[in-house]
Design an enzyme around this catalytic site. Structure first.
Site, mmCIF file in Angstrom:
data_model
loop_
_atom_site.group_PDB
_atom_site.id
_atom_site.type_symbol
_atom_site.label_atom_id
_atom_site.label_comp_id
_atom_site.label_asym_id
_atom_site.label_seq_id
_atom_site.Cartn_x
_atom_site.Cartn_y
_atom_site.Cartn_z
ATOM 1 N N HIS A 90 28.095 85.984 45.891
ATOM 2 C CA HIS A 90 29.134 85.163 45.260
ATOM 3 C C HIS A 90 28.720 83.701 45.144
ATOM 4 O O HIS A 90 29.303 82.961 44.363
ATOM 5 C CB HIS A 90 30.506 85.357 45.932
ATOM 6 N N ASP A 227 27.235 91.456 49.880
ATOM 7 C CA ASP A 227 27.354 90.120 49.280
ATOM 8 C C ASP A 227 26.122 89.256 49.593
ATOM 9 O O ASP A 227 26.200 88.306 50.359
ATOM 10 C CB ASP A 227 28.636 89.458 49.806
ATOM 11 N N SER A 660 29.952 80.333 53.523
ATOM 12 C CA SER A 660 29.439 81.443 52.739
ATOM 13 C C SER A 660 27.930 81.304 52.652
ATOM 14 O O SER A 660 27.422 80.231 52.320
ATOM 15 C CB SER A 660 29.995 81.378 51.318
HETATM 16 N N1 ASP Z 1 34.455 84.039 51.155
HETATM 17 C C1 ASP Z 1 34.821 82.753 51.591
HETATM 18 C C2 ASP Z 1 34.757 81.755 50.482
HETATM 19 O O1 ASP Z 1 33.796 81.709 49.786
HETATM 20 C C3 ASP Z 1 34.077 82.292 52.792
HETATM 21 C C4 ASP Z 1 35.102 81.833 53.747
HETATM 22 O O2 ASP Z 1 35.935 81.034 53.318
HETATM 23 O O3 ASP Z 1 35.100 82.262 54.881
HETATM 24 O O4 ASP Z 1 35.678 81.022 50.214
#
Ligand code: ASP
Length: 727
Positions: A90, A227, A660
Site C-alpha cells: 500500500h 502487503d 506502515s
Molecule cells: N495501515 C495503516 C495506515 O497506513 C498503518 C497504521 O496506521 O497502523 O494508515
C-alpha cells in the site's frame, strides 16, 4: 564555521546537552511508547529481551541499524547492499498506479522487473534517511517575546524555524533539514535528512495478494494480506542523489537489514524502527471531544460520499477506475480508521476518561497556592479555544473540502498563491512556495493531473456547493449564496460548475505547469474563471489562516505548563507524541481477546488465505497459490507446528500510520515481518494505548519470501538479500 554535527548522529556529549526530551524515563504502560532514538540508551532494552547491544541500533558514533531505515512516504528498509527496499504494497500503490495503463495493469497483475535494467520509475516517491539531529528548542523559543499575541507567536516560531532550516541546509548542501516539534510549544529538534530521488519498482505483487481482503479486512484481524513490495533506490554515477535517469546506479546504503527467513514465534521480543505519523496522547479533553463530535464524523461521511461517487464513475471503464484507484484507497483507509476510532472512543469512553483525569489534576492544582497561581484556569483556556473552533467548524470543513476535493480549484489556488508568494523573499513565503519545496509542489500537481477526471471533479464541486449553501456562515461567500438563493439549488450548482469548466484551461497539464511560473498581472489578464474564483476566495482563506494561527499560538502557550503540571501530578514523565520523526517501539508477538470468550492467535497462514478465497475481489486468490499449497511447495518457509506458511503476525508494539512498511525486527535485530496495519480496536492508539487491545499487524517475512520466490519466481531477490530460498 561548520557545525560539529557532521554526517553522523550527534556525539554522546551533544546528546547529554540536549534539554531532556523525556524528563526521566518511566513509561506509562508496559510497552507503550514511540521513542526518539536519542532515548534508546535509557530504555534498558536488554532486560526486555533484546539480544544485541542497544548501540547496534543507534549510537552516535556507529553506523547503527537506523541507517537501514528509510522514509518512503511511510517507512521502508534497505535489505541488500544494492539499495533494495522492502516496504508495503500500500505504500508503493500510488507509484504502481501511476505506472499502470489499461494494457499494463500493475495494480491488477502486479509488476516484476526480471532484471535491474527493467526496473521502472516509482513516480512521486523519494527515500529519506535520517542523518543527524540536534535540539534547537532554545533557539526557536528565543523568538517568542513577552507580550506577543497568539498569532504573532505562531508567526515568530514559524519564521525562526524557517531560518534554522535555511541555515542548516546552507551548512550542509544537498541535505534536507526539518524542525520537528516534539512537545507542543516546548521542545524542537532539527533533523537532517539525505533524500534519494530516483526510486524504482522492483516487485509489486498483484492486488489479489498485496491487498487481499481489501477494505473489508482493512484494520482487522485475522488478516491474510501480503502487503509488501520491493523498490530500489538509485543515485547518480557520482553516488549523490539524482533525479530519475537511465545512467543512475543502485544506491549503496551505509547499512542494510539482515532478513531472517526463520521468522518469529509467539512471545518473542520484537522491535520496530520507523516514522510514525501523528499521535495525540498529550492533548486536553476539548480536543478529543472536538475530534469525536465534529471533525471525524464529518470527514468520514464526506469521504464515504466521494468513494461512492468515484466507484460509480469507474464502473465499466478500467482506465477511469485506475485513475481513481489510489485516491479511493487513501480515503477508504482513513474513513475506516475514523469509524474504528469513533467506535473505540465511545466504547472506552476516552473523552470522559480524560475529563476525569483533568478533574483530578485541577484538584491537585488547587491544593497548593503556588500551583494554583501558576496553573489555575489552564484547562478552561483549552476549552475556550475549542468552543470558538466549534462555532464555524462546518463552514471551515466545507471550505477545506472545496480546496482539497476539487482538483481544478486546488490547481487554481496554487497558481494564484504562487504568483503572490514567489516574488517575496524566499524565507517570507508560505512553505509550499519556498524554493526548497516548490519543485515538489509542482510535481504533486502534475501527478494529480495525471489522475484528473473531469466528470468526477465537477460532481464533487457541485456537491460541495450544495452543502455550503445549506450553511449560514458559508452564505457570506457569493458562490454559496447564489446557489442558496436559486429556486432549484441543484440546477444552479450544475450550471455554475458547467460554466466554469467550459471556460477554464486548467485541465491542460502544460498550461498548468507554465502558469505556476507566471507573474500575477499576466495571470489576471487571462481571465480564467477558476483562477478568478480562487482569487475571490483568497481573502477568506487568509482570514481563516489568521484565525488558526491565533488558536495554535494560544494552544502552544498552554501545552508546556499543562505538561509540566501533569508530570508533577503523575510523578511520571512523558514520551513525545509521534510526529513523523524516527522512532523505536518494542513489544512481543502476542494475540489478544477482542471480546468475551474470543481469543485471537497471533499468526495467520496461507491456509487461511485459501479458506477466505471466494474467487471474487477482494478475495480472489491467484490459482497458483492453490497449486503450490496442493503440491506442499512451501520451501523452507513452513515452520514446525504449522500446516502451511505463516501469512500475518500480531504484536503489541505501539504503532500508528507512518509505521506502515516498518521492519519488525527480532531480538538480534533481523527482519522478521513488515508492519502494515493495526487491529480495529487499536485505531484509537492515536489517543490512548492499551496493553489489552493495542495490536499491530505485519506481513510475516516467510510469506514475503515464499510469495516472492514461489509465486513470482523472483528467487534472485532472495539471493540478493542473502537468503537462500527453498529451491
Ligand atoms: N495501515 C495503516 C495506515 O497506513 C498503518 C497504521 O496506521 O497502523 O494508515
Amino acid at each position: 564555521m561548520k557545525r560539529s554535527w557532521t554526517r553522523r548522529m550527534p556525539g554522546a556529549a551533544a546528546l547529554a546537552l540536549m534539554p531532556a526530551l523525556i524528563l526521566a524515563l518511566a513509561p506509562a504502560g508496559p510497552e507503550e511508547g514511540m521513542f526518539p532514538v536519542s532515548e534508546i540508551p535509557k530504555l534498558d532494552l536488554r532486560s526486555k529481551g533484546l539480544e544485541i547491544a542497544p548501540e547496534e541500533i543507534f549510537s552516535p558514533d556507529r553506523i547503527g541499524l537506523i541507517y537501514g531505515i528509510v522514509q518512503v512516504g511511510a517507512t521502508g528498509s534497505f535489505v541488500s547492499p544494492d539499495g533494495l527496499i522492502l516496504t508495503n504494497h500500500h505504500v508503493a500503490f500510488g507509484a504502481a498506479q501511476a505506472a499502470s495503463t489499461r494494457e499494463n495493469d500493475y495494480i491488477r497483475d502486479g509488476f516484476l522487473a526480471p532484471t535491474r535494467g527493467r526496473e521502472i520509475e516509482a513516480k512521486g516517491m523519494t527515500a529519506r534517511i535520517t542523518e543527524s539531529f540536534r535540539d534547537v528548542s532554545a533557539q526557536v523559543l528565543a523568538a517568542v517575546k513577552p507580550g506577543m499575541d497568539a498569532s504573532a507567536r505562531t508567526k515568530a516560531v514559524e519564521k525562526k524555524i524557517k531560518e534554522i532550516v535555511a541555515a542548516a541546509e546552507k551548512d550542509d548542501p544537498g541535505k534536507r533539514a526539518e524542525v520537528a516539534e516534539m512537545f507542543a510549544g516546548k521542545t524542537y529538534v532539527l533533523f537532517l535528512y539525505a533524500t534519494l530521488k530516483d526510486i524504482r519498482l522492483v516487485y509489486v505483487p498483484p492486488r489479489s495478494i498485496g491487498e487481499f481482503g481489501g477494505e473489508e479486512d482493512n484494520w482487522m484481524w485475522p488478516r491474510h494480506t501480503g502487503d509488501f513490495s520491493f523498490l530500489r533506490a538509485y543515485v547518480g554515477p557520482d553516488g549523490g542523489p539524482a533525479d530519475f535517469a537511465a545512467a543512475n546506479v543502485p544506491y549503496r546504503p551505509k547499512r542494510f537489514l539482515k532478513v531472517a527467513p526463520e521468522g518469529v514465534r509467539e512471545n518473542d521480543f520484537v522491535f520496530l524502527l520507523g516514522y510514525p505519523g501523528r499521535t495525540y496522547r498529550h492533548t486536553a479533553s476539548p480536543f478529543l471531544a472536538y475530534e469525536e463530535e465534529v471533525r471525524m464524523p464529518s470527514v468520514a461521511e464526506w469521504y464515504a460520499w466521494q468513494i461512492a461517487l468515484m466507484e460509480k464513475m469507474g464502473e465499466g471503464d478500467r482506465a477511469v477506475a485506475l485513475k481513481h484507484a489510489a485516491r479511493i484507497k487513501g480515503l477508504a483507509n482513513t474513513m475506516k480508521n475514523y469509524r474504528g476510532k469513533l467506535q473505540g472512543m465511545r466504547r472506552v469512553g476516552i473523552v470522559e476518561r480524560k475529563r476525569a483525569e483533568e478533574r483530578r489534576l485541577e484538584t491537585f492544582i488547587a491544593a497548593d497556592p503556588g500551583r494554583a497561581s501558576r496553573y489555575g484556569g489552564l484547562l478552561a483556556k483549552f476549552a475556550a479555544v475549542y468552543d470558538e473552533m466549534r462555532r464555524d467548524a462546518e463552514f471551515r470543513l466545507v471550505l477545506g473540502y472545496l480546496r482539497s476535493g476539487v482538483n481544478l480549484l486546488s490547481f487554481a489556488s496554487t497558481i494564484y498563491e504562487a504568483s503572490l508568494e514567489r516574488p517575496k523573499k524566499d524565507i517570507e513565503r508560505e512553505s509550499a512556495y519556498m524554493d526548497r519545496n516548490f519543485a515538489q509542489t509542482k510535481r504533486r500537481i502534475a501527478l494529480a493531473l495525471d489522475n484528473y477526471y473531469e466528470p468526477t471533479d465537477r460532481a464533487v464541486f457541485k456537491e460541495i456547493l450544495l452543502r455550503g449553501a445549506r450553511l449560514e456562515a458559508a452564505r457570506s461567500l457569493p458562490l454559496f449564496a447564489a446557489v442558496a438563493a436559486a429556486a432549484d439549488p441543484a440546477k444552479a450548482a450544475e450550471s455554475y460548475v458547467d460554466d466554469l469548466y467550459r471556460r477554464t484551461r486548467l485541465g491542460d497539464k502544460a498550461f498548468v505547469q507554465a502558469a505556476l511560473e507566471r507573474p500575477a498581472a499576466e495571470i489576471k489578464a487571462w481571465g480564467d474563471p477558476l483562477i478568478e474564483l480562487a482569487a475571490a476566495l483568497y481573502p477568506e482563506a487568509k482570514k481563516l489562516r489568521k484565525q488558526e494561527e491565533t488558536w495554535n499560538g494560544t494552544l502552544d502557550s498552554l501545552y508546556p505548563p499543562l505538561l509540566e503540571v501533569k508530570s508533577q501530578f503523575q510523578a511520571q514523565d512523558f514520551i513525545p507524541d509521534a510526529n513523523s520523526t524516527l522512532r523505536l517501539t518494542f513489544g512481543r508477538v502476542r494475540g489478544y481477546s477482542p471480546a468475551d470468550a474470543v481469543r485471537y492467535h497471533p499468526f495467520t497462514t496461507l491456509d487461511g488465505v485459501l479458506e477466505k478465497s471466494t474467487g471474487r475481489e477482494p478475495f480472489d486468490t491467484p490459482r497458483e497459490l492453490f497449486d503450490l499449497r496442493q503440491a506442499g511447495d512451501f520451501g523452507r518457509f513452513r515452520p514446525e507446528g504449522f500446516a502451511s506458511v505463516p501469512a500475518c503476525v500480531l504484536y503489541d508494539a505501539d504503532t500508528t500510520g507512518g509505521n506502515s512498511g516498518s521492519p519488525v525486527l527480532n531480538a538480534r535485530g533481523e527482519l522478521v515481518a513488515v508492519n502494515f496495519d493495526r487491529t480495529y480496536e487499536a485505531t484509537i492508539n492515536d489517543y490512548a494505548w492499551s496493553a489489552d487491545y493495542s495490536r499491530s499487524i505485519g506481513v510475516d517475512i516467510r510469506y514475503v519470501l515464499w510469495v516472492t520466490e514461489k509465486f513470482a519466481g523472483a528467487g534472485f531477490l532472495l539471493d540478493e538479500m542473502g537468503v537462500n530460498g527453498g529451491r
